[in-house]
Design an enzyme around this catalytic site. Structure first.
Site, PDB file in Angstrom:
ATOM      1  N   ARG A 278      -8.311  -7.453   8.840  1.00 27.10           N
ATOM      2  CA  ARG A 278      -9.352  -8.277   8.231  1.00 27.10           C
ATOM      3  C   ARG A 278     -10.022  -7.549   7.071  1.00 27.10           C
ATOM      4  NH1 ARG A 278     -13.510  -9.731  11.719  1.00 27.10           N
ATOM      5  NH2 ARG A 278     -13.698 -11.629  10.487  1.00 27.10           N
ATOM      6  N   GLY A 279      -9.228  -6.790   6.319  1.00 23.84           N
ATOM      7  CA  GLY A 279      -9.740  -6.110   5.129  1.00 23.84           C
ATOM      8  C   GLY A 279     -10.948  -5.251   5.449  1.00 23.84           C
ATOM      9  N   GLU A 280     -12.023  -5.448   4.706  1.00 23.58           N
ATOM     10  CA  GLU A 280     -13.204  -4.582   4.887  1.00 23.58           C
ATOM     11  C   GLU A 280     -13.908  -4.821   6.220  1.00 23.58           C
ATOM     12  OE1 GLU A 280     -16.549  -5.477   2.217  1.00 23.58           O
ATOM     13  OE2 GLU A 280     -15.521  -7.334   1.739  1.00 23.58           O
TER      14      GLU A 280
ATOM     15  N   GLY B 185     -12.226  -4.761   9.112  1.00 24.56           N
ATOM     16  CA  GLY B 185     -11.529  -4.012  10.146  1.00 24.56           C
ATOM     17  C   GLY B 185     -10.338  -4.754  10.727  1.00 24.56           C
TER      18      GLY B 185
ATOM     19  N   ASP C 100       0.054  -1.794   4.705  1.00 22.38           N
ATOM     20  CA  ASP C 100       1.242  -0.992   5.031  1.00 22.38           C
ATOM     21  C   ASP C 100       0.843   0.432   5.390  1.00 22.38           C
ATOM     22  OD1 ASP C 100       3.091  -3.094   4.256  1.00 22.38           O
ATOM     23  OD2 ASP C 100       2.267  -2.743   2.272  1.00 22.38           O
TER      24      ASP C 100
HETATM   25  P1  AMP Z   1      -0.190  -4.786   1.234  1.00 26.61           P
HETATM   26  O1  AMP Z   1      -0.219  -3.667   2.209  1.00 26.61           O
HETATM   27  O2  AMP Z   1      -0.110  -6.113   1.892  1.00 26.61           O
HETATM   28  O3  AMP Z   1      -1.286  -4.689   0.203  1.00 26.61           O
HETATM   29  O4  AMP Z   1       1.217  -4.657   0.456  1.00 26.61           O
HETATM   30  C1  AMP Z   1       1.332  -4.411  -0.909  1.00 26.61           C
HETATM   31  C2  AMP Z   1       2.753  -4.080  -1.285  1.00 26.61           C
HETATM   32  O5  AMP Z   1       3.650  -5.133  -0.897  1.00 26.61           O
HETATM   33  C3  AMP Z   1       2.887  -3.922  -2.783  1.00 26.61           C
HETATM   34  O6  AMP Z   1       3.097  -2.561  -3.093  1.00 26.61           O
HETATM   35  C4  AMP Z   1       4.067  -4.811  -3.188  1.00 26.61           C
HETATM   36  O7  AMP Z   1       5.025  -4.146  -3.939  1.00 26.61           O
HETATM   37  C5  AMP Z   1       4.665  -5.292  -1.877  1.00 26.61           C
HETATM   38  N1  AMP Z   1       5.033  -6.711  -1.917  1.00 26.61           N
HETATM   39  C6  AMP Z   1       4.356  -7.728  -2.515  1.00 26.61           C
HETATM   40  N2  AMP Z   1       5.002  -8.903  -2.353  1.00 26.61           N
HETATM   41  C7  AMP Z   1       6.114  -8.642  -1.613  1.00 26.61           C
HETATM   42  C8  AMP Z   1       7.209  -9.456  -1.107  1.00 26.61           C
HETATM   43  N3  AMP Z   1       7.277 -10.776  -1.324  1.00 26.61           N
HETATM   44  N4  AMP Z   1       8.171  -8.825  -0.375  1.00 26.61           N
HETATM   45  C9  AMP Z   1       8.095  -7.494  -0.148  1.00 26.61           C
HETATM   46  N5  AMP Z   1       7.114  -6.680  -0.604  1.00 26.61           N
HETATM   47  C10 AMP Z   1       6.124  -7.229  -1.332  1.00 26.61           C
END
Ligand code: AMP
Length: 308
Positions: free
Chosen positions: A202-204, A206, A234
């Site tokens: 949930r972003g900021e 948590g 990620d």
């Molecule tokens: P997040 O942790 O959700 O902010 O993931 C961001 C990362 O997801 C970025 O570094 C993007 O390169 C990657 N990303 C964005 N869209 C996609 C997609 N459709 N498929 C796979 N990776 C993606």
């Protein structure tokens, strides 16, 4: 125990209210691997194009990430362009260029087929299924996804969710997947697809963890300087799975600790663009922030409820 991760390795162009960067290192598997590498060995399976510079490979190698599964195809590396407004919780995708991912078929090196910890980072759910076909019997399989795949490949995605133990998604995605505005009801519906554990970011605000019998909440670290939330999810998943694989403790208590380690890692990552903060991070800082998290949520119980 080592972790196998399959996901995107990318060039990102990102704009936030605090600045912008073009074609910097990004990708779901990149953030995940870097974060997990602070806790355990990581085997990365992905593809890059022939435009991917040695400098980025050198960085991943400096984190001792095993790159035997990183294919290099002719063509361009995956490129994502996104923007955040003052509400840093929601990225607006401006462009997605799959490039070499359009024809990519993940090949799990035979040495990785027995991996006990598998993370299916955000990529096409059909590729996530392809990976599941190639591994034998991991102890823990976790996966992530995003709105792009929920709307474009909903059936393949449900099939993946039915095969994993832990799903890690953000609150908007949980609502989109179930068409249910209430998160607790949405969580029940998603768990019913066959999961043991659902983690909603949930972003900021948590993270919430749901199992059939419990709910756990962890805050996000209150930071004064948040520059770029890209990769926070990620990086969270990397710290979470990295800690689980390091300890092998998949009890409820172990999973709760792993969630806090994930939150610690995400809190560092958002302090700078791309993976810049990860490049200077020391393990000592991770443990210090873990202690701060503990203090952040500590409160005294009522005397007649001691032991609860
Ligand atoms: P997040 O942790 O959700 O902010 O993931 C961001 C990362 O997801 C970025 O570094 C993007 O390169 C990657 N990303 C964005 N869209 C996609 C997609 N459709 N498929 C796979 N990776 C993606």
């Amino acid at each position: 125990m080592s972790i196998l991760v399959v996901g995107s390795v990318a060039f990102d162009s990102v704009e936030t209210p605090f600045g912008r960067v073009d074609n910097v290192l990004g990708g779901s598997a990149t953030y995940f691997s870097t974060s997990a590498s602070f806790f355990t060995d990581v085997n990365l399976v992905a593809v890059v194009g022939d435009d991917f510079p040695q400098e980025h490979l050198d960085f991943l190698k400096s984190r001792e990430i095993d790159l035997r599964g990183l294919a290099r195809d002719s063509g361009k590396t995956f490129h994502w362009k996104g923007k955040y407004g003052y509400d840093l919780n929601e990225a607006q995708t401006l462009e997605t260029h799959l490039n070499v991912f359009e024809t990519f078929k993940p090949q799990i090196p035979p040495a990785y087929a027995d991996s006990e910890y598998l993370f299916l980072a955000n990529i096409d759910p059909e590729l996530q299924m392809e990976v599941l076909r190639q591994v034998r019997k991991p102890k823990v399989i976790a996966s992530d996804t995003m709105n792009f795949w929920i709307s474009s490949k909903p059936d393949a995605l449900r099939e993946v969710i039915g095969r994993v133990d832990i799903l890690i998604i953000n609150e908007g995605e949980a609502r989109q997947l179930t068409r249910e505005p209430n998160l607790v009801k949405a969580a029940r519906q998603i768990l019913a697809l066959g999961l043991k554990t659902l983690i909603i970011k949930r972003g900021e605000y948590g993270v919430l963890m749901f199992t059939d019998t419990s709910v756990f909440a962890a805050p996000a670290y209150p930071l004064e300087a948040v520059f770029d939330p890209t990769g926070a999810g990620d990086t969270f998943a990397g710290g979470f799975m990295g800690y689980l694989a390091n300890t092998g403790d998949t009890s409820e208590e172990g999973v709760r600790q792993a969630i806090v380690f994930g939150s610690v890692m995400a809190s560092f990552n958002v302090e700078a663009f791309s993976l810049d903060r990860m490049k200077t991070l020391a393990y000592r800082e991770i443990e210090e922030r873990y202690r701060d998290f503990k203090a952040l949520t500590h409160f005294r119980g009522l005397p007649h409820q001691e032991g609860l």
